[in-house]
Design a protein around this motif. Structure first.
Motif, short mmCIF file in Angstrom:
data_model
loop_
_atom_site.label_atom_id
_atom_site.label_comp_id
_atom_site.label_asym_id
_atom_site.label_seq_id
_atom_site.Cartn_x
_atom_site.Cartn_y
_atom_site.Cartn_z
N TYR A 1 -0.73 25.59 -45.93
CA TYR A 1 -1.13 26.70 -45.06
C TYR A 1 -2.62 27.03 -45.27
O TYR A 1 -3.36 27.25 -44.32
N VAL A 2 -3.04 27.08 -46.53
CA VAL A 2 -4.45 27.39 -46.83
C VAL A 2 -5.36 26.29 -46.30
O VAL A 2 -6.42 26.56 -45.71
N LEU A 3 -4.94 25.04 -46.47
CA LEU A 3 -5.74 23.92 -45.97
C LEU A 3 -5.83 23.96 -44.45
O LEU A 3 -6.91 23.74 -43.87
N ALA A 4 -4.72 24.25 -43.79
CA ALA A 4 -4.72 24.32 -42.33
C ALA A 4 -5.63 25.42 -41.83
O ALA A 4 -6.36 25.26 -40.85
N SER A 5 -5.62 26.56 -42.51
CA SER A 5 -6.50 27.66 -42.11
C SER A 5 -7.96 27.29 -42.28
O SER A 5 -8.81 27.64 -41.45
N ALA A 6 -8.28 26.56 -43.34
CA ALA A 6 -9.67 26.13 -43.57
C ALA A 6 -10.13 25.18 -42.46
O ALA A 6 -11.25 25.30 -41.94
N VAL A 7 -9.26 24.25 -42.07
CA VAL A 7 -9.62 23.27 -41.05
C VAL A 7 -9.75 23.93 -39.68
O VAL A 7 -10.74 23.74 -38.95
N HIS B 1 -16.57 31.18 -41.31
CA HIS B 1 -15.28 31.20 -40.61
C HIS B 1 -14.17 30.59 -41.46
O HIS B 1 -13.04 31.09 -41.48
N ALA B 2 -14.49 29.50 -42.16
CA ALA B 2 -13.47 28.87 -43.01
C ALA B 2 -13.06 29.81 -44.14
O ALA B 2 -11.86 29.93 -44.46
N LEU B 3 -14.03 30.48 -44.75
CA LEU B 3 -13.71 31.40 -45.85
C LEU B 3 -12.91 32.60 -45.34
O LEU B 3 -11.98 33.07 -46.02
N VAL B 4 -13.26 33.11 -44.16
CA VAL B 4 -12.49 34.23 -43.58
C VAL B 4 -11.06 33.80 -43.33
O VAL B 4 -10.10 34.52 -43.67
N GLY B 5 -10.88 32.62 -42.75
CA GLY B 5 -9.54 32.13 -42.46
C GLY B 5 -8.72 31.90 -43.72
O GLY B 5 -7.54 32.28 -43.79
N MET B 6 -9.34 31.30 -44.73
CA MET B 6 -8.63 31.05 -45.99
C MET B 6 -8.27 32.37 -46.67
O MET B 6 -7.16 32.52 -47.21
N GLY B 7 -9.20 33.32 -46.65
CA GLY B 7 -8.92 34.62 -47.27
C GLY B 7 -7.79 35.34 -46.58
O GLY B 7 -6.88 35.88 -47.22
N ALA B 8 -7.81 35.34 -45.23
CA ALA B 8 -6.74 35.99 -44.48
C ALA B 8 -5.40 35.30 -44.74
O ALA B 8 -4.36 35.96 -44.87
N VAL C 1 -6.08 33.52 -37.08
CA VAL C 1 -5.60 32.15 -37.28
C VAL C 1 -5.18 31.95 -38.73
O VAL C 1 -4.14 31.35 -39.03
N GLY C 2 -5.99 32.47 -39.66
CA GLY C 2 -5.65 32.36 -41.08
C GLY C 2 -4.35 33.07 -41.41
O GLY C 2 -3.52 32.56 -42.17
N MET C 3 -4.16 34.27 -40.82
CA MET C 3 -2.92 35.00 -41.06
C MET C 3 -1.73 34.26 -40.47
O MET C 3 -0.63 34.26 -41.05
N SER C 4 -1.92 33.62 -39.32
CA SER C 4 -0.84 32.84 -38.72
C SER C 4 -0.46 31.67 -39.62
O SER C 4 0.73 31.37 -39.80
N CYS C 5 -1.48 31.02 -40.20
CA CYS C 5 -1.19 29.92 -41.13
C CYS C 5 -0.44 30.45 -42.35
O CYS C 5 0.51 29.82 -42.81
N GLY C 6 -0.88 31.59 -42.86
CA GLY C 6 -0.20 32.17 -44.03
C GLY C 6 1.24 32.52 -43.77
O GLY C 6 2.09 32.47 -44.67
N ALA C 7 1.54 32.88 -42.52
CA ALA C 7 2.91 33.22 -42.14
C ALA C 7 3.72 31.98 -41.77
O ALA C 7 4.90 32.09 -41.43
N GLY C 8 3.09 30.79 -41.85
CA GLY C 8 3.80 29.55 -41.53
C GLY C 8 3.80 29.19 -40.07
O GLY C 8 4.49 28.25 -39.66
N LEU C 9 3.04 29.90 -39.25
CA LEU C 9 3.01 29.63 -37.81
C LEU C 9 1.87 28.66 -37.49
O LEU C 9 0.93 28.98 -36.78
N LEU C 10 1.97 27.46 -38.02
CA LEU C 10 0.88 26.50 -37.90
C LEU C 10 0.66 26.06 -36.45
O LEU C 10 -0.49 25.89 -36.02
N LEU C 11 1.73 25.84 -35.70
CA LEU C 11 1.58 25.40 -34.32
C LEU C 11 0.88 26.47 -33.49
O LEU C 11 0.00 26.16 -32.68
#
Length: 234
Positions: A15-21, A42-49, A112-122
């Motif tokens: 999830y963290v990797l996906a948010s970074a990408v 943007h990558a750091l914001v997404g990873m942090g979220a 987007v980062g929060m969505s990745c953290g919640a497992g909503l990758l798609l």
């Protein structure tokens, strides 16, 4: 020190990797357009979220730590905090506001980062693709539509003998504008001596964005938009 739940670690790291990408892709578009916040921000914001969201949900995911926790509180605080970060890239120059799209991109990266953290990758992937379509596709299309800017001229006053006009025209070209000098007038009564030039700019971003950029050039005393009274659609 808590025990690592290896059954969850793999998916959390993904999830963290996906948010970074994904968020880095948003930042890449901003960096290509020479904006203040680029790939790293943007990558750091997404990873942090993403990480905040995982931490907020962790007691609910880890059966070994059955702690009562409201995960939405963490998400709400992330949204509030991102507002302050986005405000830092917004600049107001006279009647022009710059940085709104970059601020919105940072805000979207957090989502987007929060969505990745919640497992909503798609969902995060679809959102990122839609962002790129809107900014790279719809934005240029909208700028090609007929607008009031084509009837406007820009009056620029600048210090003489400093090569300012050359820098002004170069800056406008770099922003995607074509320029045509309508008139020039020496202002020898001013101190220091200056020149007033009227220019018609076409294409590119909204004219107010160009004027805000030109106003920052050393030697430019003023840049004002006004309507061409001789231009008529009839």
């Amino acid at each position: 020190m808590g025990q690592i739940d290896w059954t969850l670690f793999g998916s959390e790291a993904l999830y963290v990797l996906a948010s970074a990408v994904l968020c880095g892709s948003v930042g890449l578009e901003r960096q290509i357009h020479h904006k203040n916040a680029g790939v790293r921000t943007h990558a750091l914001v997404g990873m942090g979220a993403c990480l905040f969201t995982i931490v907020g949900m962790y007691p609910l995911l880890n059966a070994a730590h059955p702690i009562t926790w409201d995960a939405m509180r963490v998400a709400a605080q992330v949204v509030s905090g991102i507002g302050f970060l986005g405000a830092g890239v917004i600049f107001v120059n006279r009647d022009s506001v710059r940085g709104m799209t970059t601020a919105a991109g940072i805000w979207l990266s957090a989502a987007v980062g929060m969505s990745c953290g919640a497992g909503l990758l798609l969902l995060a992937l679809v959102t990122t693709v839609l962002y790129l379509i809107i900014v790279l596709g719809v934005g240029p299309l909208v700028r090609r539509l007929p607008g009031s800017d084509r009837r406007m001229l820009v009056r620029i006053c600048y210090e003489d003998q400093l090569g300012v006009l050359r820098r002004v025209l170069t800056a406008s070209t770099e922003m995607g504008f074509q320029s045509s000098v309508i008139s020039t007038r020496q202002r020898r009564e001013s101190d220091p001596p200056s020149v007033e030039v009227v220019v018609r700019f076409s294409g590119g971003l909204p004219l107010r964005d160009l004027v805000a950029e030109l106003s920052e050039i050393k030697g430019v005393q003023s840049a004002v938009i006004f309507e061409d009274s001789h231009d008529s659609d009839e």
